[in-house]
Design an enzyme around this catalytic site. Sequence first.
Site, short mmCIF file in Angstrom:
data_model
loop_
_atom_site.label_atom_id
_atom_site.label_comp_id
_atom_site.label_asym_id
_atom_site.label_seq_id
_atom_site.Cartn_x
_atom_site.Cartn_y
_atom_site.Cartn_z
N LYS A 75 81.06 -6.40 106.30
CA LYS A 75 81.32 -4.99 105.87
C LYS A 75 82.73 -4.58 105.36
O LYS A 75 82.84 -3.69 104.44
CB LYS A 75 80.93 -4.10 107.33
N ASP A 114 75.94 4.34 107.17
CA ASP A 114 75.84 4.49 108.38
C ASP A 114 76.02 5.64 109.28
O ASP A 114 75.44 5.97 109.89
CB ASP A 114 76.84 3.32 109.04
P1 NAP Z 1 82.41 -3.52 116.64
O1 NAP Z 1 83.24 -3.02 115.42
O2 NAP Z 1 82.61 -4.97 117.23
O3 NAP Z 1 83.09 -2.56 118.03
C1 NAP Z 1 82.46 -2.88 119.15
C2 NAP Z 1 83.17 -1.77 120.23
O4 NAP Z 1 82.56 -1.93 121.46
C3 NAP Z 1 84.70 -1.60 120.35
O5 NAP Z 1 85.18 -0.42 120.47
C4 NAP Z 1 84.92 -2.40 121.69
O6 NAP Z 1 86.14 -2.10 122.23
C5 NAP Z 1 83.79 -2.10 122.47
N1 NAP Z 1 83.34 -3.01 123.42
C6 NAP Z 1 82.46 -4.21 123.32
N2 NAP Z 1 82.22 -4.68 124.25
C7 NAP Z 1 83.02 -3.99 125.49
C8 NAP Z 1 83.10 -4.21 126.77
N3 NAP Z 1 82.44 -5.12 127.63
N4 NAP Z 1 83.86 -3.21 127.57
C9 NAP Z 1 84.21 -1.85 126.77
N5 NAP Z 1 84.06 -1.86 125.50
C10 NAP Z 1 83.62 -2.99 124.74
O7 NAP Z 1 80.80 -3.38 116.68
P2 NAP Z 1 80.42 -2.32 115.72
O8 NAP Z 1 79.96 -2.90 114.50
O9 NAP Z 1 81.12 -1.13 115.92
O10 NAP Z 1 78.96 -2.03 116.46
C11 NAP Z 1 78.87 -1.43 117.83
C12 NAP Z 1 77.17 -1.25 118.25
O11 NAP Z 1 76.82 -0.09 117.42
C13 NAP Z 1 76.58 -2.44 118.30
O12 NAP Z 1 75.84 -2.08 119.50
C14 NAP Z 1 75.74 -2.12 117.05
O13 NAP Z 1 74.32 -2.67 117.44
C15 NAP Z 1 75.40 -0.73 117.16
N6 NAP Z 1 75.07 -0.24 115.68
C16 NAP Z 1 74.10 0.18 115.68
C17 NAP Z 1 73.57 0.66 114.31
C18 NAP Z 1 72.40 1.28 113.96
O14 NAP Z 1 71.76 1.37 112.83
N7 NAP Z 1 71.76 2.00 114.80
C19 NAP Z 1 74.46 0.38 112.89
C20 NAP Z 1 75.82 -0.09 113.29
C21 NAP Z 1 75.93 -0.70 114.61
P3 NAP Z 1 87.60 -3.00 122.14
O15 NAP Z 1 87.87 -2.36 120.83
O16 NAP Z 1 88.34 -2.81 123.36
O17 NAP Z 1 87.08 -4.14 121.67
#
Ligand code: NAP
Length: 295
Positions: free
Chosen positions: A77, A113
Amino acid sequence: MTGPTEHVHIHAPLLLGVIGDPIAHSKSPAMHNIALEAAGLPGMYVPLHVKPEHLAEAVTGARALGFSGFNVTIPHKVEIMTLLDELDESAISCGAVNTVVIRDGITTGYNTDGIGYVRSLKEETGELNGKKVVVLGAGGAARGIVYALLKEHVSDVVIVNRTRERADELISILTDKAEGTSLSSASQDELESVLSSADILINTTSIGMHPDLDATPVDAALIPEGIVVSDLIYNPLETRLLREAKARGCTVVGGLGMFIYQGAYAFEYWTGVEAPVSLMHSAVLEALNHEHNPL
Ligand code: NAP
């Protein structure tokens, strides 16, 4: 009566797809193929497994093969932004592209998104104007969502993230879009106090996603009764966070609506035809159901 194809003057079948690594479990093909069929548009939407080292070739290839566009998912992305001819404001502000439109050989990147999420949140909870919002997480998805919340003129956005610097970085990127909204970060220790005055809590972290069904990003006792609690996760459809919030009388909104609407906006960019949202919704539900109960 005229069909939708007459309005958009599409002659050749539309070629669409989604590029990602991995891609096998994507529910986008099921959702978009139903939509194409329902709209009477000849064409096909295919999953395309593209490794990071082949991303540039994939973009050139899609253009050469006559694709009308494609979706972009993890891990491409951000990287794809440097490979496109043009970027829409949504993509620049979110710092990521999830939808590419190819028209007359020109590739343009969009991000649907955040607006997809906000459309589903508004549909289930009403207007967002003046609301106090707490966002958990500061990753890629959070960025698009905070951008879209600012456009809705919420009164406050407080971002709480495990790595606080990442929350502050997000704020510095979006601060000139904030206009009347107060945009700040808080530490995990301050969560109880920021939640006490919140109207809406949004989890954008991956905590609670399949297969970690017992995980939750916040102790339910800290969630004020009756507020709106939303989770971007749609697998499972109801996370532990949402289950516990529901038990506290909260209005809960899962991530499925976001997934459907980001797809609906993409479909509309590609085709110029209104997306058949409820059919897309049932196609994704069926695909999710099939994944959990394969026959
Ligand atoms: P990302 O860029 O990898 O970001 C992940 C976030 O979660 C970061 O803020 C990270 O914190 C935090 N995190 C992960 N594991 C953690 C833990 N064990 N404890 C505390 N914080 C934690 O991922 P993303 O692309 O933003 O996606 C995030 C979520 O949104 C996913 O579950 C994804 O499936 C969902 N999503 C859904 C849709 C939809 O269409 N419904 C679309 C996009 C994403 P740090 O910064 O500290 O690492």
